[in-house]
Design an enzyme around this catalytic site. Sequence first.
Site, PDB file in Angstrom:
ATOM      1  N   GLU A 261       0.873  -1.174   0.000  1.00 50.93           N
ATOM      2  CA  GLU A 261       0.000   0.000   0.000  1.00 50.93           C
ATOM      3  C   GLU A 261       0.909   1.222   0.000  1.00 50.93           C
ATOM      4  O   GLU A 261       1.467   1.593   1.038  1.00 50.93           O
ATOM      5  CB  GLU A 261      -0.910   0.004   1.235  1.00 50.93           C
ATOM      6  CG  GLU A 261      -1.908  -1.138   1.271  1.00 50.93           C
ATOM      7  CD  GLU A 261      -3.013  -1.015   0.247  1.00 50.93           C
ATOM      8  OE1 GLU A 261      -3.073   0.031  -0.451  1.00 50.93           O
ATOM      9  OE2 GLU A 261      -3.809  -1.954   0.127  1.00 50.93           O
ATOM     10  N   CYS A 295      -2.472   8.958   2.537  1.00 53.85           N
ATOM     11  CA  CYS A 295      -2.272   8.460   1.172  1.00 53.85           C
ATOM     12  C   CYS A 295      -3.490   8.741   0.316  1.00 53.85           C
ATOM     13  O   CYS A 295      -3.403   8.767  -0.918  1.00 53.85           O
ATOM     14  CB  CYS A 295      -1.941   6.975   1.185  1.00 53.85           C
ATOM     15  SG  CYS A 295      -3.121   5.969   2.085  1.00 53.85           S
TER      16      CYS A 295
END
Length: 502
Positions: A261, A295
């Site tokens: 990720e 993010c």
Amino acid sequence: MKDFLQELHLQENNYGFSTGLKNRDGRGSTLHSYNPTDGGLIAATTLCTEADYHEAVAVAKEAFGVWRKVPAPKRGDIVRQMGDAFRRHKNALGKLVSFEMGKSLQEGLGEVQEIIDICDLAVGLSRQLYGLTMHSERPEHRMYEQWHPLGVVGIISAFNFPVAVWSWNSMLAWVCGNTTIWKPSEKTPLSAIACQNIISEVLKNNNLPEGISCLTIGDRQVGEAMAADENIALLSATGSTRMGRAVAQKVSARLGKYLLELGGNNAIIVTENADLNLAVPAVVFGAVGTAGQRCTTTRRLLVHESRIQELTARLVKAYEQLQTGDPLDPANHVGPLIDHHAVESYEAAIKTAQEQGGKLLTGGKTLGGNFVQPAIIEVPEQIPVMKHETFAPILYVLSFKTLDEAITLQNDVPQGLSSAIFTQNLKESEAFLSAWGSDCGIANVNIGTSGAEIGGAFGGEKETGGGRESGSDAWKAYMRRQTNTINYGNTLPLAQGIKFDL
């Protein structure tokens, strides 16, 4: 000492090496945790060495031999108890996350709520680790698939979500029958130690092996050891794209499994048919939440040329109302960046954007310490700096003429995590969600890029790494698939009608 530190059993000095019930002093150098709000020292801990790490691996492997034999619903009940423990300590842990990382108190509490939510999801999942039954082409044969635990799962987490992302991985890994070794960010070690203290109490109360949950407060050396270690059946790593490439290369070299990720560079498209009353708060929260250190932060705003003047005026007005300061004060919307290096990146990105033709509409100033003003920069085209992720509250605004142009602009970056469109037009929303629309792992309509729910799989494409965590069928990443064929007859027919008579 803060009350919430005492509640979480955090002393002035904490151990850096913990295999469940036993805290052990790491043999590495001292690591200090600083409060990003005022730069003050919170506490010190000792880094693990590579030797400490390998000791933890041995304990985790031994515990796996016991844990995998516990029925999955029973494992789910242990995770249920963990969820209850986090409920009891939600306020204290939320304050610690806010205190150590710098996000607002509401975001800190929300992060702990994510732990509780994923525990609830995992409990249900423990009775739904379904396989498949298939019909065999051979008479008196049965075929089916089942899923088994992998072994030891390594987890490397980032500072911006110091506890939630760990829980997405660990809770699913545990109900699937794995044990875990967690290496948190060196910037937020105390939040990790607090979680380990909570988990350890549950394991102790159930007379379970300490190695089910192992914590290593380590530096890059420990992370590299995890990537190269054949004992790590799956390595789940959250962080920068640069880090992800290094992890992928090392794990791939040993033909291991990894789940990545990585970075995001997320855009919101606002069409001429958008409801700006929905778009404005979504853009503001997406761009300034966690001081731009998510993010899923909104970094690019693509606005139809007929709406850009109105929308930018409303955004500037909203930005002027933002309160920046101590994140533990509920009146403040924006806390500090994590450290001075992040402030320098913020300053450099704004300077570069202006050199490339960007116009600063609001913000863009440093406020002392690690505090900065959220910035909005209008650009004439998608300039080079916009293709790089800057972990800071900088929003680039760009106009477009057609939806096809907007989707092309959105997809024209190396990252592919989250995306959103604001429109009241069904055709526009469906085009955005189509195979020729957004190329991101997450595509939303009339909500922003941040705020994913744990029920859906979380992750992205391209340089975001391609991994999926949390809900949906993400649990399959933590297990191995096995196909079984059973012959219950008295003959041995072969597949494809092959004859092999002896």
